[in-house]
Structure formats: C-alpha cells, structure tokens
Scaffold this motif. Structure first.
Motif, PDB file in Angstrom:
ATOM      1  N   GLU A 271       1.229  60.035  65.590  1.00  0.00           N
ATOM      2  CA  GLU A 271       1.214  59.950  64.132  1.00  0.00           C
ATOM      3  C   GLU A 271       2.476  60.589  63.527  1.00  0.00           C
ATOM      4  N   LYS A 272       2.932  61.705  64.139  1.00  0.00           N
ATOM      5  CA  LYS A 272       4.150  62.348  63.629  1.00  0.00           C
ATOM      6  C   LYS A 272       5.367  61.444  63.811  1.00  0.00           C
ATOM      7  N   HIS A 273       5.479  60.747  64.956  1.00  0.00           N
ATOM      8  CA  HIS A 273       6.609  59.846  65.196  1.00  0.00           C
ATOM      9  C   HIS A 273       6.645  58.719  64.138  1.00  0.00           C
ATOM     10  N   VAL A 274       5.448  58.168  63.894  1.00  0.00           N
ATOM     11  CA  VAL A 274       5.376  57.082  62.896  1.00  0.00           C
ATOM     12  C   VAL A 274       5.823  57.577  61.522  1.00  0.00           C
ATOM     13  N   LEU A 275       5.350  58.771  61.129  1.00  0.00           N
ATOM     14  CA  LEU A 275       5.699  59.325  59.828  1.00  0.00           C
ATOM     15  C   LEU A 275       7.195  59.599  59.732  1.00  0.00           C
ATOM     16  N   LEU A 276       7.776  60.145  60.817  1.00  0.00           N
ATOM     17  CA  LEU A 276       9.217  60.443  60.799  1.00  0.00           C
ATOM     18  C   LEU A 276      10.044  59.163  60.692  1.00  0.00           C
ATOM     19  N   LYS A 277       9.597  58.097  61.397  1.00  0.00           N
ATOM     20  CA  LYS A 277      10.331  56.823  61.334  1.00  0.00           C
ATOM     21  C   LYS A 277      10.294  56.240  59.919  1.00  0.00           C
ATOM     22  N   LYS A 278       9.086  56.283  59.288  1.00  0.00           N
ATOM     23  CA  LYS A 278       8.967  55.772  57.928  1.00  0.00           C
ATOM     24  C   LYS A 278       9.813  56.584  56.960  1.00  0.00           C
TER      25      LYS A 278
ATOM     26  N   ASN B  38      24.208  63.351  45.346  1.00  0.00           N
ATOM     27  CA  ASN B  38      22.877  62.944  45.826  1.00  0.00           C
ATOM     28  C   ASN B  38      22.957  62.253  47.177  1.00  0.00           C
ATOM     29  N   LYS B  39      24.050  61.525  47.377  1.00  0.00           N
ATOM     30  CA  LYS B  39      24.191  60.852  48.657  1.00  0.00           C
ATOM     31  C   LYS B  39      24.335  61.868  49.796  1.00  0.00           C
ATOM     32  N   ASP B  40      25.113  62.968  49.496  1.00  0.00           N
ATOM     33  CA  ASP B  40      25.238  64.021  50.536  1.00  0.00           C
ATOM     34  C   ASP B  40      23.884  64.643  50.863  1.00  0.00           C
ATOM     35  N   ASP B  41      23.070  64.862  49.821  1.00  0.00           N
ATOM     36  CA  ASP B  41      21.732  65.443  50.070  1.00  0.00           C
ATOM     37  C   ASP B  41      20.889  64.506  50.907  1.00  0.00           C
ATOM     38  N   VAL B  42      21.009  63.215  50.642  1.00  0.00           N
ATOM     39  CA  VAL B  42      20.211  62.261  51.424  1.00  0.00           C
ATOM     40  C   VAL B  42      20.658  62.267  52.871  1.00  0.00           C
ATOM     41  N   GLU B  43      22.002  62.307  53.105  1.00  0.00           N
ATOM     42  CA  GLU B  43      22.478  62.343  54.481  1.00  0.00           C
ATOM     43  C   GLU B  43      22.009  63.610  55.205  1.00  0.00           C
ATOM     44  N   GLU B  44      22.039  64.720  54.482  1.00  0.00           N
ATOM     45  CA  GLU B  44      21.548  65.963  55.100  1.00  0.00           C
ATOM     46  C   GLU B  44      20.059  65.867  55.466  1.00  0.00           C
ATOM     47  N   ALA B  45      19.273  65.215  54.561  1.00  0.00           N
ATOM     48  CA  ALA B  45      17.840  65.029  54.836  1.00  0.00           C
ATOM     49  C   ALA B  45      17.642  64.137  56.040  1.00  0.00           C
ATOM     50  N   ILE B  46      18.526  63.072  56.148  1.00  0.00           N
ATOM     51  CA  ILE B  46      18.401  62.170  57.321  1.00  0.00           C
ATOM     52  C   ILE B  46      18.688  62.932  58.610  1.00  0.00           C
ATOM     53  N   SER B  47      19.734  63.808  58.594  1.00  0.00           N
ATOM     54  CA  SER B  47      20.052  64.583  59.808  1.00  0.00           C
ATOM     55  C   SER B  47      18.906  65.533  60.180  1.00  0.00           C
ATOM     56  N   MET B  48      18.260  66.103  59.151  1.00  0.00           N
ATOM     57  CA  MET B  48      17.117  66.989  59.434  1.00  0.00           C
ATOM     58  C   MET B  48      15.960  66.205  60.048  1.00  0.00           C
ATOM     59  N   VAL B  49      15.720  64.974  59.528  1.00  0.00           N
ATOM     60  CA  VAL B  49      14.648  64.150  60.102  1.00  0.00           C
ATOM     61  C   VAL B  49      14.957  63.813  61.547  1.00  0.00           C
ATOM     62  N   GLU B  50      16.254  63.500  61.854  1.00  0.00           N
ATOM     63  CA  GLU B  50      16.612  63.187  63.230  1.00  0.00           C
ATOM     64  C   GLU B  50      16.413  64.409  64.142  1.00  0.00           C
TER      65      GLU B  50
ATOM     66  N   LEU C 247      14.234  66.764  63.661  1.00  0.00           N
ATOM     67  CA  LEU C 247      12.788  66.889  63.882  1.00  0.00           C
ATOM     68  C   LEU C 247      12.305  65.888  64.908  1.00  0.00           C
ATOM     69  N   ALA C 248      12.903  64.686  64.926  1.00  0.00           N
ATOM     70  CA  ALA C 248      12.488  63.682  65.923  1.00  0.00           C
ATOM     71  C   ALA C 248      12.827  64.149  67.330  1.00  0.00           C
ATOM     72  N   VAL C 249      14.039  64.786  67.448  1.00  0.00           N
ATOM     73  CA  VAL C 249      14.433  65.297  68.793  1.00  0.00           C
ATOM     74  C   VAL C 249      13.465  66.383  69.250  1.00  0.00           C
ATOM     75  N   GLN C 250      13.172  67.312  68.352  1.00  0.00           N
ATOM     76  CA  GLN C 250      12.212  68.379  68.714  1.00  0.00           C
ATOM     77  C   GLN C 250      10.854  67.804  69.071  1.00  0.00           C
ATOM     78  N   LEU C 251      10.442  66.782  68.301  1.00  0.00           N
ATOM     79  CA  LEU C 251       9.144  66.176  68.587  1.00  0.00           C
ATOM     80  C   LEU C 251       9.158  65.505  69.961  1.00  0.00           C
ATOM     81  N   THR C 252      10.310  64.882  70.305  1.00  0.00           N
ATOM     82  CA  THR C 252      10.409  64.250  71.631  1.00  0.00           C
ATOM     83  C   THR C 252      10.313  65.306  72.744  1.00  0.00           C
ATOM     84  N   GLN C 253      11.025  66.448  72.538  1.00  0.00           N
ATOM     85  CA  GLN C 253      10.923  67.530  73.546  1.00  0.00           C
ATOM     86  C   GLN C 253       9.485  68.042  73.665  1.00  0.00           C
TER      87      GLN C 253
END
Length: 494
Positions: A104-111, A127-139, A141-147
């Motif tokens: 469920e966490k993987h699905v939520l992170l992808k969405k 605002n674009k810089d903030d969005v890019e920073e948010a995208i990097s944080m989501v990625e 979190l995905a790596v940590q979730l994979t580990q």
C-alpha cells in the motif's frame, strides 16, 4: 509493530527445544521409588525405616507403579513445542500484514510522485524548485521502503524456517510421547504380572508353612507321648544310651591322647639320649608344673656351669615366638603357670660357643590343680602359710610363719595381727615363680609389691605356690591388670 531481529531464529532454537530430561527414560532393571513433588518435579521418596512385611512391600510398590503412570514430564515437553508453534504462526501472520502495508505504501508513493510530476509542468520559479525537492524526497522514501521490504523478506524467510522447525519438533515430541507411553504401559503390565506372581508365591508359602507346622506339631506330640510312655515303663531312653556311649568314647579318646603324648615324650627322650654323646650337658627333671628342671653335665670333662652364661626362654608350641624369661640365669628353673603348654629352652654360652637345650615337649599342667583353683575362687579371701626367705633382694633370717592373703582387689602379707604389706592390684605390681634358687624354687614365688619393695615367699607345697600365682593373676585380670614377672610382656621374635 514489533520488529523481528536477525538473531530471533537462534534464540527460539535454543529456548524452544530444551534437552529431554533424564526422567523421561523409563527403561531400567527395577522401578525406583519416585513421587511427584511441587511444580511437577519428580523427587525420590525417602525409605521407610520401619521393617515391612512382604505383603506391605508388594502393595506399596504397586501403588508407586500406578503413580508413575501419571508423570507429566513428556507432556510438558509436548506442550512447550505446541506453544512455540503457535508463536511462530503468529509471527508469520504479522509478516503478512507488514507485506500488505508495504505494498500500500508503494502504491501511495507512486501516485504521489505522478501528482508531483504533473504539478511540476504547471508551475515555474520558486514553486517549481519546491516541487522538485518534494519529488526527490518521495524518491528517497521509495528507496528506504525498498530496503525495508528486503529486510522484511529476510525476516519472513527466517520465520518460515523457524515455523517448519517447530512443526517438525512438535511432531517428533508427539511421537516420543506415544512411544514412551507404550513402553510405560508395557512395563506396568510386566510389573503387575510380577506382583501377582509374588502374591501367589507368598500364598503358596503360607499354605506350605501351615501344613508343615501342623505336621511338625503332630510329630512332636507323638514324640512326647512316646517319651511319657518310656518314662512310665521306667525304661532307659535312647538319649541316655547315646550319652553313655559318648562318655565312654571321650574317656577312650582322652586315654589315647595321653598315651600318644607319653609315647612322643619317650621317643624324644630316647632321641635325646642318643645325642648325649655329642653334647656335654642335658636337661634333667619332670617336664611338668610343680617340679623343676636342672642342667646337668654328662661328663667330667664338661666345663663348670658356674663359669658359663645361662639364659632360659619359653617357646610357643609351634616355635614361632621366643620369649625371654627375665632373671632365669641359673642352672635350675622351676616352671610356673605361664609355662604350661610351652617349650622351655636354655642357652649355655661357654668358650665363645653357644649350646641350646630344649625340653622334649611342652610343659604339662599339674594334676588336679585346675579343680583346686576353681574351688578356691568361690572364696572371698584365700590364705596361704608362707615363710619370707628374701626381702628387697636380701636374705631374711627369720623363719616365722606368715599368712599370704590373695583377695579379689588386693594382696596382703600378715604376721598374726600385724600387716607386713598390703597393696591393691596395680601396673607396678609383679608376681611370678622364683627363677632359680635350687631345689626349693618350685615352692617359692617372687612378689614385687611396688617399686622398692619386694619379697621371695616359700610355700608349704608346690601346689599352693602355683595356686596362689593363678588366683592372683585371675583376680588382677578382672581388675584390668596384667600380673606377670619382670619383662614378661615383651616377647622376642625368633
């Protein structure tokens, strides 16, 4: 949610599979006495100090065997395995829930990442810089979730492995319980059969003993009736005839033994007479209590005994022990009660040579002396008439009659109403026959009252002298005192 560590498998392996206790083994040569104590622990029952009959022992062992059937050690082991299996199943369920949550966490992170990507194309500037920073944080979190998913997969494999192990252990424990139960039932059946055989044997023994006791009683009653009939007819019984025959046989045996001893002594004397030609001296005199032995030269060429060194010894009947007779250094020696049953030996040393003379046989007891002493023992105080010949090693000139009292606790020497000496039995007291002194030695004794006071007493006869020595030693022995002559307590080994 509780996290399962990597060392969880080893811990459960050690704790959930304890070693099988020694009390599970039921195979033995006998059934020991055990009881179930507190906390289901097996303790050994204390032995009853009371002596039980065979029936009580059998009944007690039967009850103990029935108690053994209720032991719970194997059941406890199976229960522990089942609890471990339940814990493993619970852990497996928790792992499944974690896996579902992870998906469920993987699905939520992808969405969330897709939404941020679409938003990135619509905005510009800060605002674009903030969005890019948010995208990097989501990625990230995905790596940590994979580990985390990798760790969960590893934990899932360990939990599965542990569950399989516990399942197999539970099955093995159940199989062991079934085998032990079957073995215990077989042992109990065998024990019951043995108890039944013992009870049957006891019953058979009781019946046999009753029958034999009844038969013995009947035979005894018949013998008593026969004895009464013989007594009424005034007829001698067979027992009386056998007693007369035994007495006659004892008398014949005694006479034959006396003849045998006499013949042995005569043979020894004859052998010694044949050897006289090679020895310059011989022992002369009866070899019996109440007489004296003298060393006599066999030829005129023999050296005078006054110039020789003489020492008398007493030997055991088998010749194993040789005891020095202290003070017996003269050519004449009168045997005393200690010498009865022993050989006497005289060593003569002259011109650097040693000559040994030995009696032909052991010294014989005096005839009738034993019965005479037994008659005197019945009296409280025994008196003997004596004459003092020496006092403290000095000749005594007076030949007046004294009275020598031998009591159960002490010895006393009196003249009329005057007491010359009186002393209780003690370790310093000595009493023995005179060791030397001519033909009168057989009638004299040496009495050391205490240190510094001694007498040589002459009796009216050899019989009274020997009786006085035997009585004094007997009464002293009753007082735990060994009454003997000088150095008689120190035998010398040959």
């Amino acid at each position: 949610m509780t996290r399962v560590g990597r060392d969880f498998g080893d811990t459960m392996h050690k704790d959930a599979v304890p070693a099988v206790s020694a009390d599970v083994t039921l195979a033995s040569s006998r059934f020991p006495d055990y009881k179930i104590g507190p906390n289901n622990q097996i303790v050994e029952a204390k032995l009853d100090q009371k002596v039980l009959s065979m029936k009580e022992v059998v009944a007690r062992e039967t009850a103990q065997l029935l108690e053994q059937q209720k032991r719970l050690s194997v059941r406890d082991l199976a229960s522990k395995f089942e609890k471990g299996l339940a814990a493993a199943a619970k852990l497996s369920e928790e792992a499944k829930l974690r896996e579902a949550a992870s998906l469920e966490k993987h699905v939520l992170l992808k969405k969330l990442r897709d939404a941020l990507e679409s938003l990135k194309g619509r905005v510009a500037g800060r605002n674009k810089d903030d969005v890019e920073e948010a995208i990097s944080m989501v990625e990230a979190l995905a790596v940590q979730l994979t580990q985390r998913e990798g760790e969960l997969m590893q934990e899932k494999a360990e939990v599965k492995k542990l569950a399989n192990f516990l399942k197999q252990a539970s099955e093995d424990a159940k199989k062991l319980v079934d085998e032990e139960r079957a073995f215990a039932r077989a042992e109990i059946e065998n024990a019951k059969a043995a108890v039944q055989r013992v009870e049957e044997a006891l019953q058979e023994q009781e019946r046999t003993s009753r029958a034999s006791g009844k038969q013995d009683l009947e035979e005894l009653m018949k013998e008593v009736q026969e004895a009464r009939r013989i007594k009424m007819l005034h007829q001698p019984s067979k027992v009386m005839d056998m007693e007369h025959e035994l007495r006659a046989l004892r008398a014949q045996l005694t006479q034959k033994s006396e003849n045998s001893l006499r013949l042995q002594k005569e043979l020894a004397i004859s052998k010694r007479s044949l050897e006289k030609s090679s020895q310059p001296y011989e022992l002369d005199g009866p070899e019996a209590l109440g007489s004296y032995l003298r060393i006599n030269p066999l030829s005129d060429d023999a050296i005078e005994l006054s110039t020789c060194s003489i020492q008398w010894y007493r030997l055991s009947s088998d010749g194993a022990n040789k005891e020095l007779i202290s003070g017996a250094i003269k050519s004449v020696y009168a045997p005393e009660p200690f010498d009865v049953g022993r050989f006497l030996q005289a060593d003569i040393v002259f011109d650097g040579q040693r000559l040994t003379l030995t009696t032909a046989g052991p010294i014989d007891p005096a005839a009738g002396l034993g019965s005479y002493v037994e008659a005197l023992v019945r009296k409280h105080d025994i008196e003997f008439n004596v004459v003092i010949t020496q006092m403290n090693g000095v000749n005594h000139l007076s030949e007046s009659i004294h009275v020598f009292h031998v009591g159960r606790m002490r010895i006393k020497l009196c003249k009329g109403k005057t007491t010359i000496s009186k002393e209780y039995f003690s370790a310093s007291m000595q009493l023995c026959g005179v060791r030397g002194g001519g033909n009168a030695a057989a009638q004299a004794l040496f009495w050391q009252v205490k240190q510094g006071l001694s007498f040589v007493l002459a009796f009216e006869s050899e019989r009274e002298r020997n009786a006085a020595i035997m009585l004094a030693r007997r009464f002293a022995f009753d007082c735990n005192i060994m009454l003997a002559g000088p150095d008689d307590r120190a035998p010398l080994g040959t």
